[in-house]
Scaffold this active site. Structure first.
Site, PDB file in Angstrom:
ATOM      1  N   THR A  54       0.842  -1.208   0.000  1.00  0.00           N
ATOM      2  CA  THR A  54       0.000   0.000   0.000  1.00  0.00           C
ATOM      3  C   THR A  54       0.873   1.251   0.000  1.00  0.00           C
ATOM      4  OG1 THR A  54      -1.691  -1.198   1.217  1.00  0.00           O
ATOM      5  CG2 THR A  54      -1.864   1.196   1.221  1.00  0.00           C
ATOM      6  N   CYS A  55       1.935   1.213   0.772  1.00  0.00           N
ATOM      7  CA  CYS A  55       2.830   2.379   0.882  1.00  0.00           C
ATOM      8  C   CYS A  55       3.512   2.658  -0.452  1.00  0.00           C
ATOM      9  CB  CYS A  55       3.887   2.126   1.950  1.00  0.00           C
ATOM     10  SG  CYS A  55       3.233   1.537   3.512  1.00  0.00           S
TER      11      CYS A  55
END
Ligand code: BEZ
Length: 178
Positions: A54-55
């Site tokens: 996600t990052c």
């Protein structure tokens, strides 16, 4: 959290210094909270780990892409802090082709712990990491706070929404034209 002064810590960074020559021209540099934050209005965001999906796929590239919109709203810098060492953070920055967002390595978690955001992620073999949050910080003092709900150790989900760049942008006014 609004009104909190950021903790004074010293981050162990690796700075490029071409005068060193060789294949890996980086040296250690100690960079303090004041070095990063004094006299500037910045967005600070924190995440559980460099290179995590996600990052890497959403949060960091979206902040990078939206840098001009933040600048238009009076933001001088965008900083990403993570409980990762300087070698990992620099490698992540290179892999992401960052030009605007600056990465802050909080390898020991000292800053994150003193922000009250250190969580245990032993369920993933990560050890201690940061809960996901973002803040607008003016001259080292928190002006606005965006924390994902449900801060907890070994959280089975990884909430991402409150600290997303568009959510922060939506709350930042564009200065009126003169
Ligand atoms: C992520 O997708 O960003 C993520 C994955 C595992 C742990 C923490 C974050």
């Amino acid at each position: 959290m609004i009104g909190k002064k950021l903790p004074d810590v010293t981050f162990k960074t690796r700075l490029r210094d071409d005068s060193l020559g060789g294949p890996n021209p980086y040296r250690w540099a100690e960079t303090t909270t004041a070095d990063y934050f004094a006299g500037k209005r910045v967005v600070l965001f924190s995440l559980p780990g460099a290179f995590t999906p996600t990052c890497s796929t959403y949060q960091l590239p979206e902040f990078e892409k939206l840098h001009p919109a933040f600048a238009e709203r009076g933001i001088d810098e965008i900083y990403c802090v993570s409980v990762n060492d300087a070698f990992v953070m620099n490698a992540w920055g290179r892999q992401q082709g960052l030009e605007h967002v600056k990465l802050i390595p909080d390898g020991s978690g000292d800053f994150t712990r003193r922000m009250g955001m250190l969580v245990c992620k032993d369920d993933l073999g990560f050890g201690l990491r940061s809960w996901r949050y973002a803040a607008i910080v003016n001259d080292g003092v928190v002006e606005a706070w965006f924390e994902e709900p449900g801060i907890s150790d070994n959280c089975a989900t990884d909430p991402y929404g409150e600290s997303a760049p568009q959510n922060i942008l939506d709350k930042l006014a564009v200065p009126a034209a003169v």
